[in-house]
Design an enzyme around this catalytic site. Structure first.
Site, PDB file in Angstrom:
ATOM      1  N   GLU A   1      30.018  37.756  37.695  1.00 49.11           N
ATOM      2  CA  GLU A   1      29.815  38.817  38.695  1.00 49.11           C
ATOM      3  C   GLU A   1      29.516  40.129  38.001  1.00 49.11           C
ATOM      4  OE1 GLU A   1      33.404  39.118  40.966  1.00 49.11           O
ATOM      5  OE2 GLU A   1      33.019  37.288  42.074  1.00 49.11           O
TER       6      GLU A   1
ATOM      7  N   LYS B   1      30.118  43.763  37.010  1.00 51.07           N
ATOM      8  CA  LYS B   1      31.347  44.564  36.902  1.00 51.07           C
ATOM      9  C   LYS B   1      30.984  45.997  37.294  1.00 51.07           C
ATOM     10  CE  LYS B   1      35.099  45.587  33.667  1.00 51.07           C
ATOM     11  NZ  LYS B   1      35.256  46.986  34.003  1.00 51.07           N
TER      12      LYS B   1
ATOM     13  N   ARG C   1      44.459  50.891  42.121  1.00 47.63           N
ATOM     14  CA  ARG C   1      44.869  49.931  41.093  1.00 47.63           C
ATOM     15  C   ARG C   1      46.368  50.072  40.772  1.00 47.63           C
ATOM     16  NH1 ARG C   1      41.446  48.787  35.797  1.00 47.63           N
ATOM     17  NH2 ARG C   1      43.091  48.235  34.357  1.00 47.63           N
TER      18      ARG C   1
ATOM     19  N   GLU D   1      29.007  48.148  34.455  1.00 53.43           N
ATOM     20  CA  GLU D   1      29.524  48.194  33.087  1.00 53.43           C
ATOM     21  C   GLU D   1      29.233  46.921  32.324  1.00 53.43           C
ATOM     22  OE1 GLU D   1      33.520  50.441  32.495  1.00 53.43           O
ATOM     23  OE2 GLU D   1      33.700  49.010  34.132  1.00 53.43           O
TER      24      GLU D   1
ATOM     25  N   LYS E   1      34.524  34.487  35.915  1.00 47.86           N
ATOM     26  CA  LYS E   1      35.757  33.993  36.548  1.00 47.86           C
ATOM     27  C   LYS E   1      35.693  32.490  36.750  1.00 47.86           C
ATOM     28  CE  LYS E   1      36.096  38.279  39.196  1.00 47.86           C
ATOM     29  NZ  LYS E   1      36.022  38.916  40.512  1.00 47.86           N
TER      30      LYS E   1
ATOM     31  N   ARG F   1      46.680  40.295  33.201  1.00 49.63           N
ATOM     32  CA  ARG F   1      45.390  40.276  32.515  1.00 49.63           C
ATOM     33  C   ARG F   1      45.159  38.815  32.192  1.00 49.63           C
ATOM     34  NH1 ARG F   1      42.137  44.186  31.251  1.00 49.63           N
ATOM     35  NH2 ARG F   1      43.487  45.978  31.504  1.00 49.63           N
TER      36      ARG F   1
ATOM     37  N   LYS G   1      36.039  39.736  30.788  1.00 53.89           N
ATOM     38  CA  LYS G   1      35.037  40.785  31.012  1.00 53.89           C
ATOM     39  C   LYS G   1      34.137  40.900  29.793  1.00 53.89           C
ATOM     40  CE  LYS G   1      38.350  44.402  29.836  1.00 53.89           C
ATOM     41  NZ  LYS G   1      39.051  45.598  30.241  1.00 53.89           N
TER      42      LYS G   1
HETATM   43  P1  AMP Z   1      38.935  47.017  33.050  1.00 56.64           P
HETATM   44  O1  AMP Z   1      39.353  48.230  33.828  1.00 56.64           O
HETATM   45  O2  AMP Z   1      37.921  47.281  32.012  1.00 56.64           O
HETATM   46  O3  AMP Z   1      40.128  46.195  32.563  1.00 56.64           O
HETATM   47  O4  AMP Z   1      38.185  46.046  34.072  1.00 56.64           O
HETATM   48  C1  AMP Z   1      38.806  45.593  35.224  1.00 56.64           C
HETATM   49  C2  AMP Z   1      38.328  46.392  36.409  1.00 56.64           C
HETATM   50  O5  AMP Z   1      36.962  46.128  36.690  1.00 56.64           O
HETATM   51  C3  AMP Z   1      39.016  46.005  37.699  1.00 56.64           C
HETATM   52  O6  AMP Z   1      40.271  46.623  37.839  1.00 56.64           O
HETATM   53  C4  AMP Z   1      38.038  46.483  38.762  1.00 56.64           C
HETATM   54  O7  AMP Z   1      38.336  47.830  39.103  1.00 56.64           O
HETATM   55  C5  AMP Z   1      36.698  46.474  38.048  1.00 56.64           C
HETATM   56  N1  AMP Z   1      35.707  45.538  38.600  1.00 56.64           N
HETATM   57  C6  AMP Z   1      34.421  45.863  38.847  1.00 56.64           C
HETATM   58  N2  AMP Z   1      33.723  44.822  39.308  1.00 56.64           N
HETATM   59  C7  AMP Z   1      34.597  43.780  39.388  1.00 56.64           C
HETATM   60  C8  AMP Z   1      34.470  42.418  39.783  1.00 56.64           C
HETATM   61  N3  AMP Z   1      33.314  41.894  40.178  1.00 56.64           N
HETATM   62  N4  AMP Z   1      35.592  41.638  39.718  1.00 56.64           N
HETATM   63  C9  AMP Z   1      36.780  42.140  39.305  1.00 56.64           C
HETATM   64  N5  AMP Z   1      36.956  43.430  38.902  1.00 56.64           N
HETATM   65  C10 AMP Z   1      35.882  44.244  38.939  1.00 56.64           C
END
Ligand code: AMP
Length: 434
Positions: free
Chosen positions: A75, A77, A98, A232, A237, A250, A256
């Site tokens: 997906e 991000k 969050r 980003e 998943k 996590r 990611k």
């Molecule tokens: P990070 O903040 O780098 O750990 O990445 C996780 C965050 O990415 C999540 O808390 C969401 O706010 C964001 N996010 C954006 N797009 C998605 C997506 N498709 N699935 C899950 N999280 C996402």
């Protein structure tokens, strides 16, 4: 095995991730004890669950290794603000950040949109999503910096300057039923059938679902597109196995891949198409994939390095196929080094040079680049190659040399102790001859 005390602590932690309210947990503990806590104190709409998070990965190779034989989805991000939207039976809406803070007053526009886009049969839900700044006129996602300029409190609808689009990616609760224990494939099905997309207001996160190598190559290209679209990177998943929603974790089941740590061998390589395979399906009538080679200056031969079918637009594939059709030869040249079982449909005279980028280099029994450098019978090949452009300014003998491939391999793939020794050997000899 954990001690009873450790086991009890785990239970409390798990319950807290689903319902982070001590005012509910402590009375339930006192009345029903710790072992029954998951039953006496569980998910309840209106109370935010901890957000499931993704583990970082270094690149595509790691994803493939971790998710081998597992169905997964990739997906976009989005770069905005994580939100959990709770829509209760009585029609009230709460939005949580969050960190489980109430952000309802910050997003009155989202409250209205969320109530509007649910289908009529939906009476309650908890939606996991990203709120992203959006330019509705240009139909474009805006960077996070713009979102952060929005007022935080007492926002009045008529004064909103930065619009927001809800990008939904998970559904945790629907019509009185908790979905946390369902696999993502089911949760997503419920999500897709319960809401109506409204461009610029509510959209489903863009995703591709695949466990097919060819498609994963396309997904690399998708990453570029995602990044261009102010995203980003990607979140990968699991869909059908180990794919329950894990609050406040996590998880290994969400990975990611940000642009910054997307693996690439850094430098691109200039390679020569020496053979091709006929296209199938959408690619009937053109070549579907090409066999690429590097050039070995000392042996004066073209050594196969990979098959490529990714990075071509339709027009480009048509163009390259037409151009190479005039270079078809009945048999491979004596100075082509390839494994007998590769079996392409047509061979070409070495004529063009293509600039190619790849995610990784690997030892291969199928390809012959720098054969003998790592293993007497195996060559080095590229993983996930994609075409960048045609190098009109180069002739086939100016292609990347097998020596360069060998050096790239030793410098970039020190996977094992053996390779580190080989790398030290290369550096030692380089010093000796300097
Ligand atoms: P990070 O903040 O780098 O750990 O990445 C996780 C965050 O990415 C999540 O808390 C969401 O706010 C964001 N996010 C954006 N797009 C998605 C997506 N498709 N699935 C899950 N999280 C996402």
């Amino acid at each position: 095995m954990d001690s009873p005390l450790e086991e009890a602590a785990k239970i409390v932690k798990q319950v807290y991730s689903v319902i982070p309210v001590y005012d509910k947990i402590v009375p339930a503990l006192l009345s029903g004890g710790v072992w029954d806590l998951p039953k006496t104190c569980c998910f309840s709409p209106g109370v935010p669950v901890g957000p499931m998070l993704a583990k970082p990965t270094k690149g595509v190779s790691e994803i493939l290794d971790k998710f081998q034989n597992t169905e997964f989805t990739c997906e976009y991000k989005y770069d905005g603000e994580r939100a959990q939207i709770h829509y209760l039976e009585d029609g009230t809406v709460q939005i949580y950040s969050r960190n489980a803070e109430r952000h309802t007053e910050k997003f009155p526009d989202v409250v209205v949109a969320a109530s509007r886009v649910k289908k009529p049969n939906v009476t309650s839900f908890v939606l996991d999503c990203e709120l992203v700044a959006y330019d509705r006129k240009k139909q474009k996602i805006l960077p996070f910096q713009i979102l952060s300029t929005r007022a935080r409190k007492n926002v009045v609808m008529s004064e909103i300057k930065v619009d927001v689009c809800i990008y939904a990616f998970d559904l945790l609760y629907l019509n009185g039923q908790q979905l946390l224990q369902e696999q993502l494939i089911t949760r997503r099905e419920r999500l897709y059938e319960s809401f109506m997309e409204e461009p610029g207001y509510f959209q489903l996160a863009t995703a591709i679902t695949s466990n097919d190598l060819e498609e994963i190559q396309t997904f690399l290209v998708l990453l570029d597109t995602a990044v261009n679209a102010s995203c980003e990177g990607l979140i990968i998943k699991t869909l059908t196995r180990d794919a329950t929603h894990e609050p406040a974790k996590r998880s290994n089941n969400w990975l990611k891949l940000k642009k910054d740590y997307m693996d690439s061998i850094g430098d691109s390589l200039d390679l020569v198409p020496i053979a091709a395979f006929h296209g199938r399906g959408k690619r009937v009538g053109v070549y579907g994939a090409f066999l690429l080679a590097c050039y070995d200056n000392s042996k004066d031969e073209y050594q196969t390095i990979c098959k490529i079918g990714t990075g071509f637009s339709e027009a480009m594939l048509e163009e390259r196929s037409t151009s190479l059709r005039s270079k078809v030869i009945p048999m491979p040249k004596s100075y082509y080094r390839y494994a007998d079982f590769v079996n392409p449909d047509v061979w070409f005279e070495a004529s063009e040079v293509w600039e190619v980028k790849a995610a990784d280099l690997t030892i291969s029994p199928v390809y012959c680049a720098a054969i003998g450098a790592v293993d007497p019978n195996k060559g080095i090949s590229l993983r996930f190659p994609r075409l960048l452009r045609v190098r009109d300014d180069k002739g086939p003998e100016d292609a990347s040399s097998s020596e360069m491939v060998r050096i790239l391999f030793f410098f970039l793939v020190p996977h094992s102790l053996k390779n580190i020794f080989r790398l030290l050997k290369v550096i030692f000899f380089a010093f000796l001859f300097y």
